[in-house]
Design a protein around this motif. Structure first.
Motif, PDB file in Angstrom:
ATOM      1  N   LEU A 239       0.836  -1.196   0.000  1.00 52.20           N
ATOM      2  CA  LEU A 239       0.000   0.000   0.000  1.00 52.20           C
ATOM      3  C   LEU A 239       0.871   1.246   0.000  1.00 52.20           C
ATOM      4  O   LEU A 239       0.615   2.188  -0.756  1.00 52.20           O
ATOM      5  CB  LEU A 239      -0.955  -0.002   1.196  1.00 52.20           C
ATOM      6  CG  LEU A 239      -2.017   1.098   1.175  1.00 52.20           C
ATOM      7  CD1 LEU A 239      -2.911   0.997  -0.058  1.00 52.20           C
ATOM      8  CD2 LEU A 239      -2.872   1.059   2.442  1.00 52.20           C
ATOM      9  N   TYR A 240       1.917   1.252   0.840  1.00 54.66           N
ATOM     10  CA  TYR A 240       2.922   2.326   0.820  1.00 54.66           C
ATOM     11  C   TYR A 240       4.307   1.706   0.812  1.00 54.66           C
ATOM     12  O   TYR A 240       4.536   0.644   1.397  1.00 54.66           O
ATOM     13  CB  TYR A 240       2.718   3.295   1.986  1.00 54.66           C
ATOM     14  CG  TYR A 240       1.493   4.143   1.780  1.00 54.66           C
ATOM     15  CD1 TYR A 240       1.521   5.219   0.899  1.00 54.66           C
ATOM     16  CD2 TYR A 240       0.280   3.818   2.380  1.00 54.66           C
ATOM     17  CE1 TYR A 240       0.382   5.964   0.643  1.00 54.66           C
ATOM     18  CE2 TYR A 240      -0.862   4.558   2.125  1.00 54.66           C
ATOM     19  CZ  TYR A 240      -0.804   5.629   1.254  1.00 54.66           C
ATOM     20  OH  TYR A 240      -1.935   6.358   0.982  1.00 54.66           O
ATOM     21  N   ALA A 241       5.234   2.372   0.147  1.00 56.92           N
ATOM     22  CA  ALA A 241       6.570   1.810  -0.082  1.00 56.92           C
ATOM     23  C   ALA A 241       7.368   1.662   1.200  1.00 56.92           C
ATOM     24  O   ALA A 241       8.251   0.795   1.284  1.00 56.92           O
ATOM     25  CB  ALA A 241       7.338   2.674  -1.082  1.00 56.92           C
ATOM     26  N   TYR A 242       7.091   2.494   2.219  1.00 50.16           N
ATOM     27  CA  TYR A 242       7.861   2.392   3.467  1.00 50.16           C
ATOM     28  C   TYR A 242       7.773   1.003   4.071  1.00 50.16           C
ATOM     29  O   TYR A 242       8.685   0.559   4.779  1.00 50.16           O
ATOM     30  CB  TYR A 242       7.393   3.454   4.475  1.00 50.16           C
ATOM     31  CG  TYR A 242       6.114   3.133   5.218  1.00 50.16           C
ATOM     32  CD1 TYR A 242       6.123   2.337   6.372  1.00 50.16           C
ATOM     33  CD2 TYR A 242       4.890   3.628   4.790  1.00 50.16           C
ATOM     34  CE1 TYR A 242       4.949   2.044   7.048  1.00 50.16           C
ATOM     35  CE2 TYR A 242       3.718   3.350   5.464  1.00 50.16           C
ATOM     36  CZ  TYR A 242       3.748   2.547   6.596  1.00 50.16           C
ATOM     37  OH  TYR A 242       2.590   2.248   7.278  1.00 50.16           O
ATOM     38  N   GLU A 243       6.693   0.285   3.787  1.00 48.36           N
ATOM     39  CA  GLU A 243       6.516  -1.066   4.329  1.00 48.36           C
ATOM     40  C   GLU A 243       7.624  -2.009   3.866  1.00 48.36           C
ATOM     41  O   GLU A 243       7.935  -2.987   4.545  1.00 48.36           O
ATOM     42  CB  GLU A 243       5.149  -1.614   3.914  1.00 48.36           C
ATOM     43  CG  GLU A 243       3.975  -0.793   4.406  1.00 48.36           C
ATOM     44  CD  GLU A 243       2.665  -1.223   3.771  1.00 48.36           C
ATOM     45  OE1 GLU A 243       2.347  -2.435   3.842  1.00 48.36           O
ATOM     46  OE2 GLU A 243       1.958  -0.371   3.193  1.00 48.36           O
ATOM     47  N   GLN A 244       8.214  -1.733   2.693  1.00 49.77           N
ATOM     48  CA  GLN A 244       9.265  -2.599   2.163  1.00 49.77           C
ATOM     49  C   GLN A 244      10.653  -2.226   2.667  1.00 49.77           C
ATOM     50  O   GLN A 244      11.619  -2.949   2.416  1.00 49.77           O
ATOM     51  CB  GLN A 244       9.244  -2.540   0.632  1.00 49.77           C
ATOM     52  CG  GLN A 244       7.929  -3.010   0.025  1.00 49.77           C
ATOM     53  CD  GLN A 244       7.938  -2.938  -1.485  1.00 49.77           C
ATOM     54  OE1 GLN A 244       8.878  -3.386  -2.139  1.00 49.77           O
ATOM     55  NE2 GLN A 244       6.881  -2.378  -2.062  1.00 49.77           N
ATOM     56  N   LEU A 245      10.757  -1.101   3.370  1.00 53.07           N
ATOM     57  CA  LEU A 245      12.056  -0.633   3.845  1.00 53.07           C
ATOM     58  C   LEU A 245      12.298  -0.947   5.314  1.00 53.07           C
ATOM     59  O   LEU A 245      13.392  -0.708   5.833  1.00 53.07           O
ATOM     60  CB  LEU A 245      12.178   0.882   3.619  1.00 53.07           C
ATOM     61  CG  LEU A 245      12.154   1.339   2.159  1.00 53.07           C
ATOM     62  CD1 LEU A 245      12.198   2.855   2.074  1.00 53.07           C
ATOM     63  CD2 LEU A 245      13.314   0.726   1.371  1.00 53.07           C
ATOM     64  N   GLY A 246      11.298  -1.468   5.993  1.00 53.28           N
ATOM     65  CA  GLY A 246      11.465  -1.769   7.407  1.00 53.28           C
ATOM     66  C   GLY A 246      11.594  -0.526   8.265  1.00 53.28           C
ATOM     67  O   GLY A 246      12.216  -0.557   9.329  1.00 53.28           O
ATOM     68  N   VAL A 247      11.002   0.591   7.805  1.00 49.77           N
ATOM     69  CA  VAL A 247      11.110   1.881   8.482  1.00 49.77           C
ATOM     70  C   VAL A 247       9.723   2.495   8.563  1.00 49.77           C
ATOM     71  O   VAL A 247       8.949   2.437   7.605  1.00 49.77           O
ATOM     72  CB  VAL A 247      12.041   2.834   7.698  1.00 49.77           C
ATOM     73  CG1 VAL A 247      11.961   4.253   8.239  1.00 49.77           C
ATOM     74  CG2 VAL A 247      13.476   2.339   7.741  1.00 49.77           C
ATOM     75  N   LYS A 248       9.418   3.088   9.705  1.00 47.98           N
ATOM     76  CA  LYS A 248       8.172   3.835   9.839  1.00 47.98           C
ATOM     77  C   LYS A 248       8.489   5.323   9.946  1.00 47.98           C
ATOM     78  O   LYS A 248       9.237   5.733  10.833  1.00 47.98           O
ATOM     79  CB  LYS A 248       7.395   3.390  11.076  1.00 47.98           C
ATOM     80  CG  LYS A 248       6.813   1.994  10.978  1.00 47.98           C
ATOM     81  CD  LYS A 248       6.014   1.647  12.226  1.00 47.98           C
ATOM     82  CE  LYS A 248       5.424   0.240  12.130  1.00 47.98           C
ATOM     83  NZ  LYS A 248       4.646  -0.110  13.339  1.00 47.98           N
ATOM     84  N   PRO A 249       7.934   6.132   9.060  1.00 50.40           N
ATOM     85  CA  PRO A 249       8.134   7.577   9.186  1.00 50.40           C
ATOM     86  C   PRO A 249       7.246   8.153  10.288  1.00 50.40           C
ATOM     87  O   PRO A 249       6.373   7.460  10.829  1.00 50.40           O
ATOM     88  CB  PRO A 249       7.703   8.097   7.815  1.00 50.40           C
ATOM     89  CG  PRO A 249       6.670   7.120   7.359  1.00 50.40           C
ATOM     90  CD  PRO A 249       7.095   5.777   7.896  1.00 50.40           C
ATOM     91  N   ASP A 250       7.448   9.418  10.596  1.00 51.46           N
ATOM     92  CA  ASP A 250       6.567  10.131  11.514  1.00 51.46           C
ATOM     93  C   ASP A 250       5.429  10.809  10.771  1.00 51.46           C
ATOM     94  O   ASP A 250       4.346  11.013  11.319  1.00 51.46           O
ATOM     95  CB  ASP A 250       7.357  11.194  12.285  1.00 51.46           C
ATOM     96  CG  ASP A 250       8.515  10.598  13.069  1.00 51.46           C
ATOM     97  OD1 ASP A 250       8.246   9.823  14.003  1.00 51.46           O
ATOM     98  OD2 ASP A 250       9.674  10.884  12.723  1.00 51.46           O
TER      99      ASP A 250
END
Length: 411
Positions: A239-250
């Motif tokens: 759904l969002y690319a951050y899910e594939q980086l193992g990182v959660k933004p603020d």
């Protein structure tokens, strides 16, 4: 009176009545269905551009058409002195499906980014004081066309002639953690990044780089802001690319595919960060209107399914295989890269600056494609484009590239 009959317009009309900030092609599309589009003369095109990564569910998607018609018979707009059911439903879904606790709705990616950058500074002001106001972003990044967003964006050409631009902004090279370490400080209020640079050439973030950026933000009490205007809403296979980086933004911004062409965007934020946009600090007349949110809710419902998200990976492979086959014939690309259905093919040095020629030749063959800078061909088609449309479009791209190579040899 039928205005379609009486009000005849052509490409020349643009030059008569429009501000000349765009240079559109001679093609005037009038109808679309799925990943096919027809112009005024009835010529058919296959759409690998998606309105620049917008029409993620294709043109005239029947489910979205029905949702729009139903909502049009109820409420189009309310001011933000009230709320509305579609906005609340959409916000609830976005928070349930992501890291975020709170949502702010706007109309475009630039507006969502403007809200995110203002939030970053306000958060630092509220919690650490006015001296903590510097934003760090990356060269080649693109975050919109408002004065603030072109300043945060890492491409000087978009600021030229509009100075003085907002200050307190620094840049460094993408995927270079040592450069970031050299400029981040206690004055930094936010680091802004795209998980995959779109306009900058379709450059994905290294996973280790992304993780270290998160760690630096934590170390310096800076917010991590992800611009997912182009990469979000299923474009990369999640759904969002951050899910594939193992990182959660603020904070995360989303637009483009969110409305499948209907203007809508959102800024997503954690509870901790969102508190700083207190009553009266920011707003949007149209942001969160019921028409936009009803359509966006339907988009999320369709895209956030195993069938659609899983299909992105399969289609990615078909595109990459097709581009590689073209490259074996013509040796025109030196790199093919990207995530999901945001794909870039960088042309060889002898064709530097001529990716636009491929776009023009493709249109002649009945294919819409994009560039990401002068050297990168960009593909951002519908997430549900059929395998037949992929095959037919790649065949048209093959012909276009053959023409470009022949023309450059002749020159």
């Amino acid at each position: 009176m039928d205005r379609k009959v009486t009000q005849q317009v052509t490409r020349a009309t643009f030059d008569e009545v429009m501000v000349p900030n765009y240079a559109p092609s001679a093609i005037i599309p009038v109808r679309g269905e799925g990943s096919r589009v027809w112009d005024k003369e009835g010529k058919e095109y296959i759409d690998f551009a998606g309105g620049i990564a917008v029409t993620a569910l294709g043109h005239s998607n029947p489910t979205l058409v029905n949702v729009m018609r139903e909502q049009a018979g109820q409420l189009w707009h309310l001011s933000n002195t009230m709320t509305n059911e579609p906005a609340l439903r959409l916000a609830k879904k976005l928070t349930e499906k992501t890291f975020a606790d709170r949502v702010f709705f706007a109309n475009s990616g630039a507006e969502a980014n403007e809200a995110a950058f203002k939030l970053a500074r306000r958060y630092a002001f509220d919690n650490f004081g006015p001296e903590k106001n510097e934003i760090i972003a990356f060269y080649k990044s693109f975050h919109g066309r408002t004065l603030f967003t072109v300043s945060v964006g890492g491409q000087a050409k978009y600021k030229e002639g509009f100075e003085p631009t907002p200050g307190g902004i620094k840049h460094c090279d993408y995927n270079d953690i040592e450069q970031l370490k050299a400029i981040i400080s206690d004055k930094t209020c936010a680091v802004v990044m795209e998980p995959i640079q779109g306009e900058g050439g379709i450059i994905p973030a290294d996973i280790e780089f992304a993780k270290q950026v998160r760690e630096l933000c934590d170390q310096y009490n800076a917010l991590l802001v992800y611009d997912e205007v182009q990469s979000g809403v299923g474009r990369t296979g999640t759904l969002y690319a951050y899910e594939q980086l193992g990182v959660k933004p603020d904070v995360l911004t989303t637009a483009k595919a969110l409305g499948n062409g209907f203007p809508v965007s959102a800024m997503l934020a954690t509870e901790k960060a969102a508190k700083s946009l207190a009553f009266g600090t920011h707003g949007s007349t149209y942001g969160g209107n019921p028409m936009a949110c009803a359509i966006a809710e339907a988009v999320i419902d369709i895209i956030d399914t195993p069938e659609v998200l899983g299909g992105v990976a399969k289609r990615h492979d078909l595109f990459v295989e097709g581009l590689k086959a073209i490259n074996e014939k013509y040796h025109v690309f030196k790199d093919i890269r990207g995530m999901g259905l945001l794909i870039g093919a960088e042309v060889i040095d002898s064709l530097a600056g001529k990716a636009g020629e491929i776009v023009k030749a493709s249109a002649e063959e009945g294919l819409f494609v994009l560039v990401a800078g002068p050297n990168v061909l960009r593909l951002a088609p519908s997430l549900i484009i059929t395998e037949q449309d992929i095959a037919d479009g790649l065949a048209r791209l093959d012909k276009a590239i053959a023409t470009v190579i022949a023309n450059n040899k002749a020159a």
